[in-house]
Motif scaffolding. Structure first.
Motif, short mmCIF file in Angstrom:
data_model
loop_
_atom_site.label_atom_id
_atom_site.label_comp_id
_atom_site.label_asym_id
_atom_site.label_seq_id
_atom_site.Cartn_x
_atom_site.Cartn_y
_atom_site.Cartn_z
N ASN A 147 42.36 53.42 50.92
CA ASN A 147 41.95 54.52 50.06
C ASN A 147 43.11 54.99 49.20
OD1 ASN A 147 40.24 56.55 49.05
ND2 ASN A 147 40.96 58.02 50.56
N ASN A 148 42.83 55.33 47.94
CA ASN A 148 43.83 55.81 46.97
C ASN A 148 44.89 54.75 46.63
OD1 ASN A 148 42.95 58.50 46.40
ND2 ASN A 148 43.58 59.07 48.47
N SER A 149 44.57 53.49 46.87
CA SER A 149 45.51 52.43 46.49
C SER A 149 45.55 52.26 44.98
CB SER A 149 45.11 51.10 47.14
OG SER A 149 45.30 51.13 48.52
N GLN A 150 46.68 51.70 44.50
CA GLN A 150 46.82 51.37 43.08
C GLN A 150 46.77 49.86 42.92
OE1 GLN A 150 49.81 53.17 40.25
NE2 GLN A 150 50.62 51.10 40.29
N VAL A 151 45.84 49.40 42.06
CA VAL A 151 45.72 47.99 41.73
C VAL A 151 46.26 47.81 40.32
CG1 VAL A 151 44.14 46.05 41.43
CG2 VAL A 151 43.67 47.80 43.18
N ALA A 152 47.32 46.99 40.17
CA ALA A 152 47.98 46.86 38.87
C ALA A 152 48.01 45.40 38.44
CB ALA A 152 49.40 47.41 38.95
N TYR A 153 47.79 45.17 37.11
CA TYR A 153 47.77 43.83 36.53
C TYR A 153 48.91 43.68 35.54
CZ TYR A 153 43.13 43.24 38.53
OH TYR A 153 42.08 43.14 39.40
N THR A 154 49.51 42.48 35.53
CA THR A 154 50.51 42.18 34.51
C THR A 154 49.79 41.72 33.25
OG1 THR A 154 50.72 39.84 35.11
CG2 THR A 154 52.08 41.43 36.34
N SER A 155 50.55 41.52 32.18
CA SER A 155 49.95 41.08 30.91
C SER A 155 49.33 39.69 31.02
CB SER A 155 51.02 41.09 29.81
OG SER A 155 52.09 40.24 30.16
N THR A 156 49.76 38.90 32.02
CA THR A 156 49.20 37.56 32.21
C THR A 156 48.06 37.55 33.23
OG1 THR A 156 50.87 37.05 33.89
CG2 THR A 156 51.36 36.42 31.60
N GLY A 157 47.75 38.72 33.82
CA GLY A 157 46.63 38.79 34.72
C GLY A 157 46.96 38.72 36.19
N GLN A 158 48.23 38.64 36.55
CA GLN A 158 48.59 38.67 37.96
C GLN A 158 48.37 40.07 38.51
OE1 GLN A 158 52.63 37.29 38.14
NE2 GLN A 158 52.11 35.18 37.65
N VAL A 159 47.95 40.14 39.77
CA VAL A 159 47.54 41.42 40.33
C VAL A 159 48.38 41.80 41.55
CG1 VAL A 159 45.73 40.31 41.71
CG2 VAL A 159 45.59 42.75 41.24
N ARG A 160 48.70 43.09 41.61
CA ARG A 160 49.42 43.66 42.75
C ARG A 160 48.64 44.85 43.28
NH1 ARG A 160 54.79 42.16 43.41
NH2 ARG A 160 55.59 40.73 41.81
N VAL A 161 48.66 45.02 44.59
CA VAL A 161 48.07 46.19 45.23
C VAL A 161 49.19 46.95 45.91
CG1 VAL A 161 46.43 47.02 46.95
CG2 VAL A 161 45.88 45.00 45.58
N ASN A 162 49.44 48.17 45.42
CA ASN A 162 50.55 48.98 45.93
C ASN A 162 51.86 48.18 45.94
OD1 ASN A 162 48.88 51.19 46.31
ND2 ASN A 162 48.42 50.65 48.44
N SER A 163 52.11 47.50 44.82
CA SER A 163 53.34 46.72 44.59
C SER A 163 53.40 45.39 45.35
CB SER A 163 54.59 47.54 44.93
OG SER A 163 54.64 48.71 44.14
N SER A 164 52.39 45.09 46.17
CA SER A 164 52.38 43.81 46.89
C SER A 164 51.50 42.82 46.13
CB SER A 164 51.81 44.00 48.31
OG SER A 164 52.64 44.85 49.05
N LYS A 165 52.07 41.67 45.81
CA LYS A 165 51.36 40.66 45.04
C LYS A 165 50.26 40.00 45.88
CE LYS A 165 52.16 36.42 42.39
NZ LYS A 165 53.18 35.42 41.99
N LEU A 166 49.07 39.83 45.29
CA LEU A 166 47.99 39.14 45.98
C LEU A 166 48.26 37.64 45.98
CD1 LEU A 166 44.66 40.83 44.84
CD2 LEU A 166 45.92 41.17 46.95
N ASP A 167 47.84 36.98 47.03
CA ASP A 167 48.00 35.54 47.15
C ASP A 167 46.85 34.85 46.43
OD1 ASP A 167 48.78 33.02 47.85
OD2 ASP A 167 48.07 33.14 49.93
N GLU A 168 47.07 34.55 45.15
CA GLU A 168 46.04 33.92 44.31
C GLU A 168 46.67 32.79 43.50
OE1 GLU A 168 42.73 36.58 42.56
OE2 GLU A 168 44.65 37.46 42.01
#
Length: 394
Positions: A147-168
């Motif tokens: 709850n209240n997490s931040q999901v952030a995307y880079t300009s190339t589309g890579q995604v991080r959740v609370n500064s941790s990079k997703l394994d994609e």
């Protein structure tokens, strides 16, 4: 041919009257006729068109008149009683004319894009089965986040959740030139989340909401689809307008901050502008420009009204705070019931009791209800079970 000429005269008479209010109808209007006239004046004055050649409008309007009346009724989605002795055809002519006023060349493309996102939303996850905030990434993988997490995307589309990079798979390893890939975030009842998009625009997502958005913006416009309530701070980019599509309307901006509430199954939606300027366009393609501290309300018939408000009161939920300022207990419990997805009842004796202070929506619902009990007058609070859950009601 004679009938067409008569309809032309009716249209010209109505347009002349709406442009010059010094003229008056030939006879006294009934209350229902006055109401219909008020609606037409609202459309004429407030819902302004995009630029288009007058001759083209007239040509298309008269061509439409020549088609069957049933087709006209179907496309306008409305029936109007006579405004005055000119007859029902006048209202139809005005509405058809306004419909062409509010058309634009790229409507079809935008509608197709919105439908594609809505279909993506429906196809990937059922909100009823989601208990925690869930991120659905491009390969349909579902990831539960706090709850209240931040999901952030880079300009190339890579995604991080609370500064941790997703394994994609890395975006650059995928096929070049493919269409935009969409992700979806689902926020169940009693939860909130936040997204930083690839262009650094920020979206706060309220309880019981869904958002579909591109991992990166490759097209000529930045378009997302919203079901529920969100607050946005859009990064300015004059080359790529930002479009928020909902089931009730579209909001187009270059860079601004505003709140959108358009829950599924709710006949009412609203837009509240905090900063900047936006265009709101309803499903009949009528448009309205908003200024800060304005609220536009929409219903099943489209744009209903615009009013001045304190915009900050509508975005307190972003910080998990709700300032009550004398709201009646019944209204407060109705909101909490919707927010937490729980049925909450109270004795009718207390429904009109005004409440003051702040509620903190990050807290457990039982704790919030206990603070409400303590805020009630002693003679009301002494009654047992004045506020309670009813688990038998679904």
């Amino acid at each position: 041919m004679k009938d067409n000429k008569r309809e032309e005269n009716i249209y010209e008479s109505l347009a002349s009257f709406l442009d010059d209010r010094s003229t008056t109808p030939d006879k006294k209007l009934t209350p229902s006729e006055e109401e219909e006239l008020r609606k037409l004046m609202f459309l004429w004055d407030e819902c302004y068109p995009e630029k288009i050649e007058t001759e083209d409008i007239w040509k298309k309007t008269m061509q439409k008149i020549e088609n069957s009346n049933s087709t006209i009724a179907k496309r306008t989605h409305q029936r109007f009683m006579p405004v005055w002795a000119w007859g029902a055809a006048a209202s139809v002519v005005i509405l058809v004319g306004l419909g062409f006023f509010f058309s634009r060349n790229n409507i079809k493309e935008e509608v197709d894009e919105a439908l594609k996102m809505e279909q993506y939303m429906l196809a990937n996850t059922s909100a009823e089965n989601v208990k925690e905030v869930t991120l659905v990434v491009s390969d349909k993988k579902q990831i539960e986040i706090a709850n209240n997490s931040q999901v952030a995307y880079t300009s190339t589309g890579q995604v991080r959740v609370n500064s941790s990079k997703l394994d994609e798979p890395k975006t650059e390893d995928k096929v070049q030139g493919q269409e935009e890939e969409y992700n979806q975030i689902i926020v169940p009842k009693g939860r909130r989340s936040m997204i930083v998009l690839a262009d650094n625009s920020k979206i706060w997502i309220n309880s019981g909401s869904k958002v579909i958005y591109p991992r990166s913006f490759k097209n000529e416009k930045r378009q997302i689809y919203v079901e529920g309530e969100v607050y946005l701070k859009v990064t300015h980019d004059k080359t790529k307008p930002f479009i928020v599509s909902t089931s009730a309307c579209e909001v187009e901006v270059l860079g601004t901050s505003f709140n959108v509430s358009a829950y599924k199954g709710n006949s009412q939606a609203d837009i509240v502008l905090v900063e900047g300027s936006v265009n709101v366009r309803d499903n009949l393609k009528r448009q309205m420009r908003m200024q800060p501290n304005e609220r536009v309300e929409l219903n099943e018939a489209g744009i209903a009204k615009k009013e001045k408000v304190n915009a900050l009161e509508y975005i307190q939920w972003v910080d998990g705070i709700w300032t009550l300022n004398g709201k009646p207990l019944k209204e407060v419990l109705r909101y909490l019931s919707e927010y937490y997805g729980q049925t909450i009842l109270c004795d009718p004796i207390a429904e009109t009791e005004p409440l003051y202070g702040k509620l903190f929506l990050n807290e457990d619902l039982n704790k919030i209800l206990e603070s409400i009990r303590q805020a009630l007058p002693e003679e009301v609070a002494l009654k047992k079970n004045i506020i309670y859950f009813d688990n038998t009601i679904k």
